[in-house]
Every structure is written in C-alpha cells, then in structure tokens.
Design a protein around this motif. Structure first.
Motif, PDB file in Angstrom:
ATOM      1  N   ASP A 214      51.970  58.549  77.259  1.00 13.70           N
ATOM      2  CA  ASP A 214      52.677  59.767  76.881  1.00 13.70           C
ATOM      3  C   ASP A 214      51.672  60.666  76.168  1.00 13.70           C
ATOM      4  O   ASP A 214      51.322  60.427  75.014  1.00 13.70           O
ATOM      5  CB  ASP A 214      53.856  59.441  75.966  1.00 13.70           C
ATOM      6  N   GLU A 215      51.212  61.706  76.867  1.00 12.10           N
ATOM      7  CA  GLU A 215      50.176  62.566  76.299  1.00 12.10           C
ATOM      8  C   GLU A 215      50.657  63.316  75.062  1.00 12.10           C
ATOM      9  O   GLU A 215      49.844  63.804  74.279  1.00 12.10           O
ATOM     10  CB  GLU A 215      49.683  63.560  77.356  1.00 12.10           C
ATOM     11  N   GLN A 216      51.966  63.387  74.872  1.00 13.72           N
ATOM     12  CA  GLN A 216      52.501  64.073  73.704  1.00 13.72           C
ATOM     13  C   GLN A 216      52.668  63.145  72.502  1.00 13.72           C
ATOM     14  O   GLN A 216      53.025  63.607  71.413  1.00 13.72           O
ATOM     15  CB  GLN A 216      53.861  64.702  74.052  1.00 13.72           C
ATOM     16  N   ALA A 217      52.432  61.850  72.701  1.00  9.00           N
ATOM     17  CA  ALA A 217      52.652  60.898  71.604  1.00  9.00           C
ATOM     18  C   ALA A 217      51.569  59.831  71.599  1.00  9.00           C
ATOM     19  O   ALA A 217      51.831  58.655  71.912  1.00  9.00           O
ATOM     20  CB  ALA A 217      54.033  60.251  71.739  1.00  9.00           C
ATOM     21  N   PRO A 218      50.336  60.193  71.248  1.00 14.80           N
ATOM     22  CA  PRO A 218      49.287  59.163  71.152  1.00 14.80           C
ATOM     23  C   PRO A 218      49.613  58.170  70.046  1.00 14.80           C
ATOM     24  O   PRO A 218      50.260  58.514  69.053  1.00 14.80           O
ATOM     25  CB  PRO A 218      48.033  59.974  70.823  1.00 14.80           C
ATOM     26  N   PRO A 219      49.206  56.932  70.189  1.00 18.31           N
ATOM     27  CA  PRO A 219      49.495  55.930  69.158  1.00 18.31           C
ATOM     28  C   PRO A 219      48.929  56.348  67.806  1.00 18.31           C
ATOM     29  O   PRO A 219      47.787  56.812  67.724  1.00 18.31           O
ATOM     30  CB  PRO A 219      48.795  54.669  69.683  1.00 18.31           C
ATOM     31  N   PRO A 220      49.714  56.192  66.747  1.00 14.18           N
ATOM     32  CA  PRO A 220      49.178  56.507  65.416  1.00 14.18           C
ATOM     33  C   PRO A 220      48.157  55.458  65.002  1.00 14.18           C
ATOM     34  O   PRO A 220      48.133  54.340  65.519  1.00 14.18           O
ATOM     35  CB  PRO A 220      50.415  56.450  64.515  1.00 14.18           C
ATOM     36  N   GLY A 221      47.284  55.835  64.063  1.00 11.55           N
ATOM     37  CA  GLY A 221      46.284  54.912  63.544  1.00 11.55           C
ATOM     38  C   GLY A 221      46.542  54.594  62.089  1.00 11.55           C
ATOM     39  O   GLY A 221      47.230  55.332  61.378  1.00 11.55           O
ATOM     40  N   ASP A 292      32.911  63.209  74.260  1.00 12.72           N
ATOM     41  CA  ASP A 292      33.512  63.690  75.507  1.00 12.72           C
ATOM     42  C   ASP A 292      34.902  63.100  75.704  1.00 12.72           C
ATOM     43  O   ASP A 292      35.084  61.884  75.598  1.00 12.72           O
ATOM     44  CB  ASP A 292      32.629  63.305  76.698  1.00 12.72           C
ATOM     45  N   GLU A 293      35.887  63.953  75.991  1.00 15.39           N
ATOM     46  CA  GLU A 293      37.252  63.484  76.230  1.00 15.39           C
ATOM     47  C   GLU A 293      37.660  63.581  77.699  1.00 15.39           C
ATOM     48  O   GLU A 293      38.680  63.020  78.096  1.00 15.39           O
ATOM     49  CB  GLU A 293      38.251  64.291  75.390  1.00 15.39           C
ATOM     50  N   THR A 294      36.863  64.273  78.521  1.00 11.14           N
ATOM     51  CA  THR A 294      37.239  64.456  79.922  1.00 11.14           C
ATOM     52  C   THR A 294      37.384  63.128  80.640  1.00 11.14           C
ATOM     53  O   THR A 294      38.361  62.884  81.358  1.00 11.14           O
ATOM     54  CB  THR A 294      36.199  65.338  80.637  1.00 11.14           C
ATOM     55  N   HIS A 295      36.419  62.241  80.443  1.00 14.49           N
ATOM     56  CA  HIS A 295      36.492  60.948  81.131  1.00 14.49           C
ATOM     57  C   HIS A 295      37.617  60.085  80.580  1.00 14.49           C
ATOM     58  O   HIS A 295      38.174  59.254  81.306  1.00 14.49           O
ATOM     59  CB  HIS A 295      35.148  60.207  81.036  1.00 14.49           C
ATOM     60  N   VAL A 296      37.999  60.293  79.325  1.00 11.23           N
ATOM     61  CA  VAL A 296      39.080  59.510  78.730  1.00 11.23           C
ATOM     62  C   VAL A 296      40.423  59.925  79.333  1.00 11.23           C
ATOM     63  O   VAL A 296      41.282  59.083  79.629  1.00 11.23           O
ATOM     64  CB  VAL A 296      39.087  59.678  77.197  1.00 11.23           C
ATOM     65  N   LEU A 297      40.606  61.217  79.533  1.00  9.79           N
ATOM     66  CA  LEU A 297      41.824  61.705  80.194  1.00  9.79           C
ATOM     67  C   LEU A 297      41.914  61.157  81.613  1.00  9.79           C
ATOM     68  O   LEU A 297      42.994  60.723  82.059  1.00  9.79           O
ATOM     69  CB  LEU A 297      41.830  63.231  80.209  1.00  9.79           C
ATOM     70  N   ALA A 298      40.798  61.172  82.338  1.00 12.59           N
ATOM     71  CA  ALA A 298      40.790  60.633  83.700  1.00 12.59           C
ATOM     72  C   ALA A 298      41.111  59.143  83.694  1.00 12.59           C
ATOM     73  O   ALA A 298      41.794  58.628  84.596  1.00 12.59           O
ATOM     74  CB  ALA A 298      39.433  60.890  84.349  1.00 12.59           C
ATOM     75  N   ASN A 299      40.633  58.445  82.684  1.00 19.08           N
ATOM     76  CA  ASN A 299      40.889  57.016  82.551  1.00 19.08           C
ATOM     77  C   ASN A 299      42.398  56.761  82.417  1.00 19.08           C
ATOM     78  O   ASN A 299      42.965  55.884  83.086  1.00 19.08           O
ATOM     79  CB  ASN A 299      40.158  56.502  81.315  1.00 19.08           C
ATOM     80  N   ARG A 300      43.032  57.515  81.534  1.00 18.19           N
ATOM     81  CA  ARG A 300      44.489  57.345  81.352  1.00 18.19           C
ATOM     82  C   ARG A 300      45.238  57.661  82.637  1.00 18.19           C
ATOM     83  O   ARG A 300      46.206  56.976  82.988  1.00 18.19           O
ATOM     84  CB  ARG A 300      44.993  58.216  80.205  1.00 18.19           C
ATOM     85  N   ASP A 301      44.816  58.703  83.323  1.00 17.63           N
ATOM     86  CA  ASP A 301      45.468  59.051  84.594  1.00 17.63           C
ATOM     87  C   ASP A 301      45.382  57.897  85.587  1.00 17.63           C
ATOM     88  O   ASP A 301      46.347  57.601  86.307  1.00 17.63           O
ATOM     89  CB  ASP A 301      44.832  60.297  85.194  1.00 17.63           C
ATOM     90  N   ALA A 302      44.221  57.237  85.630  1.00 15.27           N
ATOM     91  CA  ALA A 302      44.039  56.133  86.571  1.00 15.27           C
ATOM     92  C   ALA A 302      44.951  54.961  86.225  1.00 15.27           C
ATOM     93  O   ALA A 302      45.584  54.361  87.109  1.00 15.27           O
ATOM     94  CB  ALA A 302      42.579  55.690  86.576  1.00 15.27           C
ATOM     95  N   TYR A 303      45.057  54.625  84.930  1.00 10.94           N
ATOM     96  CA  TYR A 303      45.936  53.518  84.546  1.00 10.94           C
ATOM     97  C   TYR A 303      47.405  53.900  84.760  1.00 10.94           C
ATOM     98  O   TYR A 303      48.225  53.057  85.147  1.00 10.94           O
ATOM     99  CB  TYR A 303      45.681  53.120  83.090  1.00 10.94           C
ATOM    100  N   ARG A 322      57.562  48.771  81.285  1.00 19.87           N
ATOM    101  CA  ARG A 322      56.391  49.645  81.215  1.00 19.87           C
ATOM    102  C   ARG A 322      55.842  49.623  79.790  1.00 19.87           C
ATOM    103  O   ARG A 322      56.552  49.928  78.837  1.00 19.87           O
ATOM    104  CB  ARG A 322      56.783  51.064  81.610  1.00 19.87           C
ATOM    105  N   PRO A 323      54.571  49.272  79.613  1.00 21.05           N
ATOM    106  CA  PRO A 323      54.006  49.242  78.260  1.00 21.05           C
ATOM    107  C   PRO A 323      53.757  50.649  77.739  1.00 21.05           C
ATOM    108  O   PRO A 323      53.571  51.590  78.519  1.00 21.05           O
ATOM    109  CB  PRO A 323      52.697  48.481  78.448  1.00 21.05           C
ATOM    110  N   ALA A 324      53.743  50.787  76.433  1.00 19.16           N
ATOM    111  CA  ALA A 324      53.420  52.084  75.826  1.00 19.16           C
ATOM    112  C   ALA A 324      51.927  52.354  75.852  1.00 19.16           C
ATOM    113  O   ALA A 324      51.500  53.512  75.803  1.00 19.16           O
ATOM    114  CB  ALA A 324      53.937  52.134  74.389  1.00 19.16           C
ATOM    115  N   GLY A 325      51.117  51.300  75.909  1.00 16.04           N
ATOM    116  CA  GLY A 325      49.670  51.473  75.913  1.00 16.04           C
ATOM    117  C   GLY A 325      48.967  50.246  76.448  1.00 16.04           C
ATOM    118  O   GLY A 325      49.609  49.266  76.858  1.00 16.04           O
TER     119      GLY A 325
END
Length: 404
Positions: A214-221, A292-303, A322-325
């Motif tokens: 969920d791109e609107q709700a990244p896991p909190p740290g 760099d965040e571009t490759h990270v976004l692509a990574n999430r899209d692939a999963y 479906r897992p949250a992460g």
C-alpha cells in the motif's frame, strides 16, 4: 569448545536437506525454489557503477564506523523515510554501517546482554539468528508467539511481569519473517512503553520495511514512533536496515544500525574488535543505493505483481492471506491436505513437482505446549513472475493429490 554451541538448533535449510534426503524429483520438471529468501531481481545500476568507479578503494583499510559520507546518506534516508525532520539522526553518534543485518543482529546481543539470568524476547516463528544470538550471549530465549488470532504479531501479553523484569533485549521484525505482518504504531508504542517500564532495549529488524504493498501506508518504524512520543534521542531503541531486500543486493553485505547514541557507542567499541567492516567500494555502492528510490518502487511493483498472480491460484487449496509486507506467503495447510502436516507436504512438493519450500515448523519453536509454525508453509516469492505462477500450479496439483 564453547558449551553454548550445543544449544544452537540446526538451521531451517539444514533441516530441509535432511527432510528431502533420498527424495528424487521428477526429471521432467525444472527445479523451482521458494525456499531461501534471496532476492532474484536485478541489482540497481547505480550501485553496480559505484563499485566500478571506486575499485581503488580496495587498497585501503576501512574504518569500523564507516565513511562520513555514507553515514550522512543513511541519516538523510532515515529522515525522509520516517519523517524525522524534527529530530534527524546524528550521523556521528546515531548511525553505524554494518556488514548486513544478519551479523549486526547477532553481534548486538553479544554487546548488550549483561546479566547471568538475562532473558531475550523474540518472535516465534521468526528469524533464527535472534535465538542464536541470545543463546551465545548467555541469555535464555523468551518466545513471543505469533499466531493468526493475534495478526501474527509477537504476543506481548504472553510475558509475565517477572519475565519482563529479567528481560534485557527484545527483537522485533516488521514486516515480519515469515508472515509479512506489519507492527503498527500502537504496537510499537506499547513495546516502547514496556521497555521504559522494565528497562530493556528494543532491537527492531526493519530489513523488509521497503517491501510493502500500500503506497499510501508504508510500515512505521521504531524511531518514528519514538520521536512522536517525544523520545527524540531514541533511548532504548536501535533499528537494523539492509540493502539486501530493499535493493536486491544480498551479496553486497551492507546495512546499518541507528538509534540510541549511548548504546551505539558501546556497539562500535565491540565492533572495533569484531572487525566486520565495509570496504570503500561497498560503501560507495551503498551510498548510491540509499540515494535512489526508483529501483525500490520497481521492486515493490514486481512483488505486487507476483502476489496478484499467485494468490488466486493458491486460495482454493490453502488458507492463505495477502501479506502487508515482505515477499513471503505464510499459508496454513487445511486438515484434509496431508493431514495438515507441513513436512509431509513439503517433501511431496519436491518428490512430485521438483519444488522447494520450507515447512513452517522449522521457523518456530515448541513453547507453551505448541509450535506456532506447525501446519504452515513459508513460500518465498523471489523467483520471476512466470516461475512463481508455475510454482503455484505445482502446489495446487500436490494439494489436490493429497486430499484438497
């Protein structure tokens, strides 16, 4: 020999090798592995190029605390990702590069566990390094069950007040391995309140924090939650991050720890002797990847694409959500499939379909009369989309043969 070595459990993949010993997979099925959580997506070009551009760095000894540029890059990333603009981590005192989270998570317990009767709390099921770290530090593991009825979150209510008083360290993992469960801000705030009340440290393994759906709700740290509560020095809080999952760089062995400056000062002292430092080309590649965040976004899209493709195939035969992460599925076997026995099912997958996965019981421990991993499977969706789809069909075929 150190007598504590005798208490270490065989690693899950050692047990898996024993389970599959003597089994002969069908020759007409290409092997597929959903076993090891090793990312198969391509490494980012920026990191590759940084290594090439800094090969001369292999001629220098690296400093244990890492180069200032890398620590500053990490501090900037943490500040952006977790909203820490009001209390950004100090690169000089609150950031320490490490050779991947695995070695740091292990070494951390050797640094901070003090008492002869110490307890170290950890998720059950969970990453086996936490348990080994506790045992070799001379502590007793305190297993926090992660069950479906608790959203697969480590059950803080399973611990008595007397046990909390003995506790010196708590390992948490979010998103979790193997369930993908995310610990929300309320959970982390409660864990922090317990740490303050009973004077123990929180070690938050956040190596899957950038694999979420969920791109609107990244896991909190943990640092984020501490800052919201006014703990802007991150007391009792240490977080562990890695480029292995986020950036598909498991072979780079690069991560960091961040948090309580007083704790990290002692951890740095330990690591000066421990000697697990990052070579300058590795640090250069790490700076490039964290920037760099571009490759990270692509990574999430692939999963995300893998989950979208695989879950509808598996749903008719497995109890799967479906897992949250993270990139794991943690399905339960229905009783009618192989009697709900995860070992029987995993061996059948290999014998009948040349597919490897991990029995859930291998990731858990018998505690309080039960192993929360029994009857479950850990499926690592690290292969390509076509392979994951084919693997799902193979799982369905075996489930149908065994009673679904």
């Amino acid at each position: 020999m150190n007598p504590r070595l005798a208490r270490l459990q065989p690693y899950p993949f050692e047990r898996l090798a024993g389970l599959l010993a003597g089994a002969v997979p069908p020759a007409d099925r290409a092997p597929i592995s959903l076993g090891v959580g090793e990312p198969q997506h391509p490494a980012p070009d920026c990191a590759r190029q940084a290594i090439v551009d800094n090969l001369d760095g292999f001629s220098r000894y690296p400093a244990t605390r890492g180069e200032a540029g890398l620590r500053e890059t990490i501090a900037d990333w943490l500040t952006r990702r977790f909203g820490l603009a009001d209390c950004p981590p100090d690169p000089d005192t609150q950031i320490l590069p490490v050779a991947g989270t695995r070695e740091a998570l292990f070494a951390f317990a050797q640094t901070v566990v003090a008492g002869p009767d110490a307890r170290v709390a950890l998720p059950n099921p969970g990453y086996q390094i936490y348990e080994g770290a506790a045992l070799l530090a001379g502590a007793e593991p305190l297993y926090l069950p992660c069950r479906a009825d608790n959203g697969f979150r480590p059950d803080l209510d399973a611990v008595t007040a007397a046990q909390w008083r003995q506790c010196e360290l708590v390992y948490l993992c979010s998103p979790g391995n193997p369930s993908g469960a995310v610990l929300d801000a309320d959970y982390l705030a409660r864990a922090l309140a317990l740490a303050e009340r009973h004077d123990f440290l929180l070690a938050a393994d956040e190596c899957y924090s950038e694999i979420y759906f969920d791109e609107q709700a990244p896991p909190p740290g943990l640092l984020e939650v501490a800052a919201r509560q006014g703990n802007d020095r991150f007391q009792r809080c240490v977080v562990f991050h890695s480029l292995s999952k986020r950036s598909n760089l498991p072979g780079l062995r690069s991560g960091f720890v961040a948090g309580d400056a007083d704790v990290l000062r002692q951890f740095l002292r330990y690591r000066t002797y421990h000697g697990a430092t990052l070579g300058p080309p590795v640090q250069a590649a790490s700076r490039a990847a964290w920037s760099d965040e571009t490759h990270v976004l692509a990574n999430r899209d692939a999963y995300r694409a893998k989950l979208d493709a695989v879950l509808p195939i598996l749903a008719p035969v497995l109890d799967v959500t479906r897992p949250a992460g993270s990139f794991y599925l943690w399905p339960a076997l229905p009783e009618q499939v192989a009697g709900g026995d995860d070992e029987t099912f995993i061996r059948a997958l290999f014998e009948q379909e040349n597919l490897r996965a991990v029995p859930g019981r291998y990731l858990g421990r018998e505690a309080g009369g039960s192993n929360p991993g029994n009857g479950r499977l850990r499926l690592s969706l690290v292969a390509g989309v076509p392979e994951c789809i084919e693997a799902a069909h193979r799982i369905v075929r075996v489930a149908e043969r065994l009673g679904a």
